[in-house]
Design an enzyme around this catalytic site. Structure first.
Site, mmCIF file in Angstrom:
data_model
loop_
_atom_site.group_PDB
_atom_site.id
_atom_site.type_symbol
_atom_site.label_atom_id
_atom_site.label_comp_id
_atom_site.label_asym_id
_atom_site.label_seq_id
_atom_site.Cartn_x
_atom_site.Cartn_y
_atom_site.Cartn_z
ATOM 1 N N PHE A 11 1.053 -1.195 -0.543
ATOM 2 C CA PHE A 11 0.183 0.042 -0.183
ATOM 3 C C PHE A 11 0.880 0.922 -0.087
ATOM 4 O O PHE A 11 1.525 1.176 1.141
ATOM 5 C CB PHE A 11 -0.707 0.072 0.962
ATOM 6 C CG PHE A 11 -1.967 1.086 1.411
ATOM 7 C CD1 PHE A 11 -2.825 0.758 0.719
ATOM 8 C CD2 PHE A 11 -1.813 2.073 1.784
ATOM 9 C CE1 PHE A 11 -4.022 2.414 0.933
ATOM 10 C CE2 PHE A 11 -2.500 2.957 1.809
ATOM 11 C CZ PHE A 11 -3.851 3.236 1.347
ATOM 12 N N GLY A 12 0.854 2.443 -1.018
ATOM 13 C CA GLY A 12 1.404 3.556 -1.704
ATOM 14 C C GLY A 12 0.454 4.980 -1.316
ATOM 15 O O GLY A 12 -0.314 4.564 -0.952
ATOM 16 N N TYR A 13 1.191 5.327 -0.305
ATOM 17 C CA TYR A 13 0.104 6.670 -0.187
ATOM 18 C C TYR A 13 1.166 7.892 -0.294
ATOM 19 O O TYR A 13 1.237 9.322 0.041
ATOM 20 C CB TYR A 13 -0.186 6.558 1.310
ATOM 21 C CG TYR A 13 0.800 6.501 2.568
ATOM 22 C CD1 TYR A 13 2.011 7.796 3.010
ATOM 23 C CD2 TYR A 13 1.842 5.340 2.453
ATOM 24 C CE1 TYR A 13 2.650 7.259 3.859
ATOM 25 C CE2 TYR A 13 2.075 5.253 3.680
ATOM 26 C CZ TYR A 13 3.252 6.414 4.266
ATOM 27 O OH TYR A 13 3.750 6.289 4.857
ATOM 28 N N GLY A 14 2.250 8.386 -0.658
ATOM 29 C CA GLY A 14 3.160 8.438 -0.577
ATOM 30 C C GLY A 14 3.566 9.009 -2.372
ATOM 31 O O GLY A 14 3.452 8.873 -3.061
ATOM 32 N N SER A 15 5.094 8.891 -2.400
ATOM 33 C CA SER A 15 6.259 8.838 -3.859
ATOM 34 C C SER A 15 5.808 7.860 -4.729
ATOM 35 O O SER A 15 5.763 7.444 -5.723
ATOM 36 C CB SER A 15 7.868 9.246 -3.209
ATOM 37 O OG SER A 15 8.150 7.244 -2.559
ATOM 38 N N GLU A 120 13.534 3.279 1.026
ATOM 39 C CA GLU A 120 12.615 3.846 2.049
ATOM 40 C C GLU A 120 13.174 3.382 3.403
ATOM 41 O O GLU A 120 12.868 3.682 4.660
ATOM 42 C CB GLU A 120 11.178 3.336 2.623
ATOM 43 C CG GLU A 120 10.161 3.489 1.671
ATOM 44 C CD GLU A 120 9.534 4.082 0.624
ATOM 45 O OE1 GLU A 120 9.848 5.634 1.586
ATOM 46 O OE2 GLU A 120 9.184 4.179 -0.198
#
Length: 215
Positions: A11-15, A120
């Protein structure tokens, strides 16, 4: 018969929204409940330097964020939208914070895990979180324990709440090996608007305005 391994769903929420991981085979919207996305993480290695760290987003549990600052101008943004690799009907809301996540080709899972761990590395920890979707008007868990990189509040790069004007000035001036900090913000805003044009991310869009007036 051998067991089939669970898919590697990130799950990604930024870059990860505007710069996806390699070897992605599927993606679709979903959201987290009880979290806010905030520019509360220093970036020493991508959008800043050790001497002048930039700011990038992390997830913070809503209850924890309330402890850092009662003056956050957007205290009710407690749903984080994203993408992952299953089909689900999604509805929009003014309180939804949008993002992206991905299903990785199992042939390349180890390679992608190494890639993401390095990408990350500045304070982020891999956690597992439930992903929600909308089935008609009802919220439902559609992925149990998807992987997500989170900058916890006890990591050395976590800065917590900063006033919007000071945060915008930091983003406006910071530059790192991956480029200008403001481009990270602009790319994230653009990608989220394309992901879900009818919903709104009040914190992100207010920060965009505060940075843009410095042009």
């Amino acid at each position: 018969m051998s067991e089939v391994a669970a898919p590697f769903i990130v799950f990604g929420y930024g870059s990860l929204i505007f710069k996806p991981p390699p070897h992605t085979i599927a993606q679709i919207p979903g959201f987290l409940k009880g979290y806010v996305r905030r520019f509360a993480q220093k970036s020493h290695d991508h959008r800043g330097t050790p001497e002048n760290p930039g700011r990038v987003v992390t997830l913070v549990h809503k209850e924890d964020w309330d402890k850092f600052s009662k003056s956050d101008p957007f205290p009710d943004d407690d749903v984080v939208w994203g993408l992952f690799g299953l089909l689900v009907l999604i509805s929009d809301s003014d309180k939804n914070t949008k993002g992206i996540a991905y299903t990785i080709d199992p042939v390349y899972e180890a390679e992608v895990r190494d890639y993401l761990d390095y990408r990350e590395k500045d304070g982020y920890t891999m956690e597992t979180l439930d992903i929600y979707g909308m089935n008609g008007n009802e919220e439902t868990i559609i992925i149990h324990k998807a992987f997500c990189y989170v900058g916890r509040d006890d990591n050395p790069s976590f800065v917590g709440y900063e006033p919007l004007d000071l945060l915008a000035e930091r983003i406006w001036t910071s530059v790192g090996p991956s480029g200008r900090n403001k481009d990270y913000l602009y790319n994230l805003v653009q990608a989220i608007r394309e992901l879900s044009p009818n919903s709104h991310d009040s914190h992100l869009y207010a920060l965009e305005v505060s940075v843009s007036i410095r042009l």
